[in-house]
Write an enzyme that holds these catalytic residues in place. Structure first.
Site, PDB file in Angstrom:
ATOM      1  CG  HIS A  35       4.399 -31.186  -2.549  1.00  0.00           C
ATOM      2  ND1 HIS A  35       4.099 -32.266  -1.743  1.00  0.00           N
ATOM      3  CD2 HIS A  35       3.655 -31.343  -3.671  1.00  0.00           C
ATOM      4  CE1 HIS A  35       3.226 -33.045  -2.352  1.00  0.00           C
ATOM      5  NE2 HIS A  35       2.937 -32.516  -3.524  1.00  0.00           N
ATOM      6  CE  LYS A  95       9.553 -12.306 -23.069  1.00  0.00           C
ATOM      7  NZ  LYS A  95      10.326 -13.504 -23.068  1.00  0.00           N
ATOM      8  CB  CYS A 150      30.136  -5.432 -26.738  1.00  0.00           C
ATOM      9  SG  CYS A 150      30.683  -5.595 -25.047  1.00  0.00           S
ATOM     10  NE  ARG A 170      25.179  -6.451 -30.329  1.00  0.00           N
ATOM     11  CZ  ARG A 170      25.452  -7.501 -31.115  1.00  0.00           C
ATOM     12  NH1 ARG A 170      24.678  -7.753 -32.145  1.00  0.00           N
ATOM     13  NH2 ARG A 170      26.465  -8.284 -30.877  1.00  0.00           N
ATOM     14  CD  GLU A 204       8.948 -16.924 -22.645  1.00  0.00           C
ATOM     15  OE1 GLU A 204       9.855 -17.551 -22.088  1.00  0.00           O
ATOM     16  OE2 GLU A 204       9.161 -15.882 -23.266  1.00  0.00           O
TER      17      GLU A 204
HETATM   18  C1  AGP Z   1      14.117 -13.948 -23.486  1.00  0.00           C
HETATM   19  O1  AGP Z   1      13.114 -12.930 -23.406  1.00  0.00           O
HETATM   20  C2  AGP Z   1      15.426 -13.483 -22.981  1.00  0.00           C
HETATM   21  N1  AGP Z   1      15.829 -12.309 -23.662  1.00  0.00           N
HETATM   22  C3  AGP Z   1      16.473 -14.563 -22.888  1.00  0.00           C
HETATM   23  O2  AGP Z   1      16.038 -15.507 -21.930  1.00  0.00           O
HETATM   24  C4  AGP Z   1      16.793 -15.345 -24.190  1.00  0.00           C
HETATM   25  O3  AGP Z   1      15.708 -16.179 -24.524  1.00  0.00           O
HETATM   26  C5  AGP Z   1      18.018 -16.241 -23.917  1.00  0.00           C
HETATM   27  O4  AGP Z   1      19.109 -15.400 -23.585  1.00  0.00           O
HETATM   28  C6  AGP Z   1      18.381 -17.132 -25.103  1.00  0.00           C
HETATM   29  O5  AGP Z   1      18.719 -16.325 -26.199  1.00  0.00           O
HETATM   30  P1  AGP Z   1      18.791 -17.030 -27.653  1.00  0.00           P
HETATM   31  O6  AGP Z   1      17.411 -17.555 -27.953  1.00  0.00           O
HETATM   32  O7  AGP Z   1      19.217 -15.934 -28.574  1.00  0.00           O
HETATM   33  O8  AGP Z   1      19.792 -18.145 -27.561  1.00  0.00           O
END
Ligand code: AGP
Length: 608
Positions: free
Chosen positions: A503, A484, A2, A27, A480
């Site tokens: 496997h 993404k 939030c 956010r 990664e």
């Molecule tokens: C990454 O693209 C994501 N938004 C998410 O996995 C993020 O990396 C994860 O929530 C960790 O966030 P932080 O690096 O702010 O701790």
């Protein structure tokens, strides 16, 4: 996560609150609302959906008068997204209004206690319980009522409160959730992060757990929960709001992908002097020499940085490295001694899982080093040492430039540790350092050729299932690439160690399955190519990411190729991640996804 914002001053509060909430949209949220004290009562306007719905409901704030108010964007935890569950919440007599980020874990017994004393609730939220509890203790002094109430709250919360009887006061208090106060000219603010207020002022203070701020237009005072007054340092934010704007790009994510060369350069430059990467102010040489293990703790993409760091630190410094998901660390009876260095990686510095794991590591006696992008964040402040990445504000939910700057810091850590332990030759050391400094320029070459990746995405954006395969750091990087793609295009994909596919999971490969083979690591390219041929033999379409030096070898086995400039093996992921980011971006673009605000996701997950 939030977003909360508060304003008190001489201007009309509602438009300022709405603009602040707009800055916090990244956010992630499902509803929004504002509450403004007009001098006699509190007016509340809130609704499900985007901020545009809320703006329409209050004529962009013009229909709500008053110069003290609070605002909220909600990412539902307790209670489904709905108008009634949206914040702000109020006590049943309308006297106390509150906005909240976090989870109050003991809300049920508190709700029962208040219900037994005749209080009637409207919503399913834990936040309304806090509003009713504050009002329950209110005897004419809002600070005293808040102090009494928070002493009974358990869990994580950042609260912003206004009281109808106190028309120029905001009260802010936090525990295990981010909250700042900001100092304007004849006006003051609070917010969950500086993004909401930096267009008004760059001077802020960071609240620590259980501290209460009483914010009035002529000043801000701070108290302990037992009402002892305390002093707080002021900090100056070192970037301005333009850094947080889209800068003419269609999406924040694309802008932030393009900012990576400069972000990496800004991050590494302060550490490189006289031909060395100097981390001695963070990691004592003798301490490094006597280390017996490193544990990297993180979530999501930050965890993927840790997986690459493991390969690089073990390869260069010969120190055993374990990478543990933060959400698992606390519950796996970790083996930690005073010879264990725990590295917590986090862009936001507010990820609850990582923050709690860091606390546990410290309790077990480890030294903690944080790699964080947000100054003054909880993980930064909770670590013994912190290295700040200089990615600047990262707005897109899908991290890109923060990931790349974290990666660059871990390469410097590997290099510095190798030098401390005399585990690497001067020649190799110099080569790696020189290649690290060349990363920004080589990134630019890749970004200059982004259209070739766009073209490949256009060929494949209708796929619903993808595999990423690789070995060693190529496998680590494919984690990664897969995340993404999943998080912004909603295409299901899996990252698999190339040698592991046969496997079991190769059973999923059928005619037309798209497999992305990350094959930059020269020592294992033949083995990865044989895995690529295995899937091709079963009908897969294989796209490869490799280096210019390996292009000819790889072309024999791969249907389509993306190349990156040659570099030292520990820096291959720093370059190869860019095509993966761009591929995910364009796939999502062609699928019409909400790229900067993917469904169900928040930029920082401040709840466990
Ligand atoms: C990454 O693209 C994501 N938004 C998410 O996995 C993020 O990396 C994860 O929530 C960790 O966030 P932080 O690096 O702010 O701790």
């Amino acid at each position: 996560m939030c977003g909360i914002v508060g304003y008190t001053g001489s201007r009309q509060a509602a438009p300022i609150l709405l603009d602040g909430l707009q800055r916090l949209e990244y956010r992630g949220y499902d509803s929004a609302g504002i509450a403004v004290n007009d001098g006699e009562k509190i007016d509340i306007v809130k609704s499900m959906g985007r901020l545009a719905v809320l703006r329409a409901k209050c004529d962009d704030g013009l229909s709500v008068s008053g110069s003290v108010g609070i605002g909220h964007t909600r990412w539902a935890t307790h209670g489904k997204p709905s108008d009634v569950n949206s914040h702000p919440h109020v006590s049943e007599n309308g006297r106390i209004a509150i906005v909240h980020n976090g989870i109050i874990e003991n809300f049920a017994p508190l709700k029962e206690m208040l219900t037994n004393r005749g209080r009637v609730f409207k919503s399913e939220t834990d936040t309304e319980v806090a509003a009713q509890l504050i009002d329950y203790y209110y005897k004419g002094d809002i600070l005293d009522a808040v102090a009494r109430a928070v002493r009974e709250l358990e869990g994580s919360y950042a609260l912003g409160i206004i009281c109808a009887d106190d028309p120029d006061t905001l009260v802010a208090v936090k525990s295990h959730a981010p909250l700042i106060v900001a100092y304007g000219e004849g006006e003051n603010f609070f917010a969950s992060d500086v993004m909401a207020v930096v267009s008004h002022t760059k001077t802020v203070s960071y609240l620590d757990d259980d501290e209460i701020a009483v914010v009035r237009k002529d000043g801000i005072k701070f108290y302990t929960p037992f009402l002892d007054e305390i002093k707080k340092e002021k900090y100056l934010i070192d970037w301005d709001i333009s850094a947080a704007d889209k800068g003419g790009y269609e999406h924040y994510m694309f802008k932030e992908i393009m900012e990576q060369p400069e972000a990496v350069r800004r991050t590494i430059e302060p550490f490189i002097r006289d031909g060395r990467a100097d981390l001695s102010q963070y990691l004592d040489k003798e301490y490094i020499k006597n280390l017996d293990r490193i544990i990297v703790i993180a979530c999501g993409s930050s965890y993927h940085v840790g997986v690459i760091a493991k390969y690089n630190i073990e390869k260069l410094a010969r120190i055993p490295v374990e990478v543990v998901l933060a959400s698992e660390f606390r519950y796996c009876d970790p083996i930690v001694t005073d010879k264990t260095l725990v590295i917590c990686i986090s862009q936001s510095g507010e990820t609850a899982d990582t923050l709690e794991a860091q606390c546990e590591a410290k309790r077990l006696g480890a030294m903690t080093l944080a790699i964080v992008n947000v100054e003054g964040s909880s993980i930064a402040k909770g670590a013994d040492k912190v290295i700040y990445t200089k990615a600047g504000p990262e707005v897109a939910v899908a991290t890109t430039k923060a990931y790349s700057t974290q990666l660059a810091v871990t390469v410097m850590i590997a290099l510095y540790a190798a030098e401390c332990r005399e585990a690497v030759s001067k020649k190799e050391y110099d080569t790696i350092l020189s290649e690290l400094e060349a990363v920004p320029e080589k990134m630019k070459l890749i970004l200059d050729d982004k259209e070739s990746i766009q073209y490949l995405a256009y060929q494949h954006f209708n796929n619903e299932d993808l595999f990423f395969i690789g070995r060693n750091i190529d496998y680590a990087l494919s984690l990664e690439g897969s995340l993404k793609l999943k998080e912004i295009s909603y295409i299901h994909s899996e990252a698999y160690a190339a040698g592991e596919l046969k496997h079991g999971t190769i059973s999923l490969v059928v005619d037309g399955t798209l497999v992305i083979a990350v094959t930059t690591y020269g020592r294992l390219v033949e083995k990865t190519l044989s895995n690529a041929l295995e899937v091709k033999a079963r009908g897969a379409h294989v796209m490869g990411i490799t280096t210019e030096g390996l292009r000819e070898k790889v072309a024999s086995a791969i249907d389509e190729i993306i190349t990156i400039p040659n570099t030292h093996e520990v820096l291959l992921p720093s370059l190869a991640v860019l095509p993966l980011q761009l591929f995910a971006y364009y796939m999502a673009l062609y699928r019409g996804c909400d790229i900067d605000k993917p469904r169900n996701l928040a930029k920082s997950v401040t709840v466990e």
